[in-house]
Design an enzyme around this catalytic site. Sequence first.
Site, PDB file in Angstrom:
ATOM      1  N   GLU A 164      -3.570   7.115  -5.515  1.00 25.02           N
ATOM      2  CA  GLU A 164      -3.739   6.472  -6.831  1.00 25.02           C
ATOM      3  C   GLU A 164      -5.009   6.953  -7.506  1.00 25.02           C
ATOM      4  OE1 GLU A 164      -3.597   2.242  -6.082  1.00 25.02           O
ATOM      5  OE2 GLU A 164      -1.733   2.467  -4.988  1.00 25.02           O
TER       6      GLU A 164
ATOM      7  N   HIS B 198      -0.459  -0.344  -9.943  1.00 25.98           N
ATOM      8  CA  HIS B 198      -1.161  -1.258  -9.023  1.00 25.98           C
ATOM      9  C   HIS B 198      -1.641  -2.524  -9.757  1.00 25.98           C
ATOM     10  CE1 HIS B 198      -3.575  -1.315  -5.010  1.00 25.98           C
ATOM     11  NE2 HIS B 198      -3.303  -2.547  -5.408  1.00 25.98           N
TER      12      HIS B 198
ATOM     13  N   ARG C 278       0.853  -1.193   0.000  1.00 25.63           N
ATOM     14  CA  ARG C 278       0.000   0.000   0.000  1.00 25.63           C
ATOM     15  C   ARG C 278       0.886   1.239   0.000  1.00 25.63           C
ATOM     16  NH1 ARG C 278      -3.520  -2.644  -1.516  1.00 25.63           N
ATOM     17  NH2 ARG C 278      -5.492  -3.184  -0.513  1.00 25.63           N
TER      18      ARG C 278
HETATM   19  C1  8YV Z   1      -6.409  -5.057  -6.183  1.00 20.98           C
HETATM   20  C2  8YV Z   1      -5.221  -5.151  -3.869  1.00 20.98           C
HETATM   21  O1  8YV Z   1      -5.793  -4.417  -7.237  1.00 20.98           O
HETATM   22  O2  8YV Z   1      -5.889  -7.247  -3.068  1.00 20.98           O
HETATM   23  C3  8YV Z   1      -5.538  -6.113  -2.787  1.00 20.98           C
HETATM   24  O3  8YV Z   1      -5.466  -5.731  -1.603  1.00 20.98           O
HETATM   25  O4  8YV Z   1      -4.818  -4.066  -3.609  1.00 20.98           O
HETATM   26  C4  8YV Z   1      -5.319  -5.573  -5.304  1.00 20.98           C
HETATM   27  O5  8YV Z   1      -5.351  -6.930  -5.433  1.00 20.98           O
HETATM   28  C5  8YV Z   1      -7.475  -4.201  -5.696  1.00 20.98           C
HETATM   29  O6  8YV Z   1      -7.963  -4.608  -4.473  1.00 20.98           O
HETATM   30  C6  8YV Z   1      -8.629  -4.160  -6.658  1.00 20.98           C
HETATM   31  O7  8YV Z   1      -9.767  -3.703  -6.016  1.00 20.98           O
END
Ligand code: 8YV
Length: 314
Positions: free
Chosen positions: A259, A277, A230
């Site tokens: 982001e 991401h 993150r």
């Molecule tokens: C996704 C993520 O891109 O799983 C997570 O925590 O950050 C990523 O896998 C994101 O959650 C898509 O909503």
Amino acid sequence: MIDLLLVAQLPPFLMQELEKTYTVHDFINSKDPEKLLSEVGPRIRGILAGGTKGPNANLINRLENLEIIASFSVGYDATDVLAAQERGVIVTHTPEVLTGDVADLAMTFILMAPRRIGESERFLRSGKWMQGRMDLGTTVRGMRLGILGLGRIGRAVARRAEVFGLNIGYFDILPLGDLQYRSYPTLHDLAEASDILLVTCQGGDTTRNLVDGPVLDALGPDGFLINTARGSIVDQPALVTALQENRIAGAALDVFHAEPEVPAELLAMENVILTPHIASSTHETRRAMADLVKDNLKAHFDGKAVLTAVPPLL
Ligand code: 8YV
């Protein structure tokens, strides 16, 4: 049909599948979210969330018939889990199914940054090869990899990194018992003993700006920072300054503070690898994440236990 509220952008294929079983109300793209809530709020029994967008306490508490929040992500820092659990609302996430792909991107970054692969590619594409050879990179084998957060993903990266001959250390707030990797008592100590510092812990208030200026200085002018977790865990302005002042050697980042905004200073730097991401963005993993979201909802509305609940924070 059961009514769900959508608070994050989910893949179109998942939306199509969900809409066969549920009435999904689009909160994020709604022109008048207040009106939407006053019309459908009392009917909402579930929320569809994501890794960077989830419901806050305010929204959770306004939906009096809310039973479940299903997040299309392993990370649940965007959802106020405490507020949900206090009300007895179940929160589910998508662990395990994305571990391999996220670890693969982290390992890719570990290889790319010291070997200057991003810079090399730009060097070739811009025609600079015609004027001479690209500068040398650094051997990855034998480097010390420090892992911040040795959870599912951290361990999967460690296994990959061992094959490439890296020496692994870690810092984790949880006592992890006997492991073959060296544990450090503080993040600062880990950074000091690392050539590459990999951020792979969870986001949220408890880890906000954990990687700050002093930690980057402990990593030092030959060290690389990698973040596939993150953006919030790294003090982004401090990182930009450390890179500008050559207080660390480089960085590879898949996640950022706000982001999809990425600071112009980072975009301009040769020694920084940037991706939007994408750590879990493969057809296979997104399919598996989508199935888990659907299976959790189905289990819950069939009166069964969900498959992957976020552990109780209370
Ligand atoms: C996704 C993520 O891109 O799983 C997570 O925590 O950050 C990523 O896998 C994101 O959650 C898509 O909503």
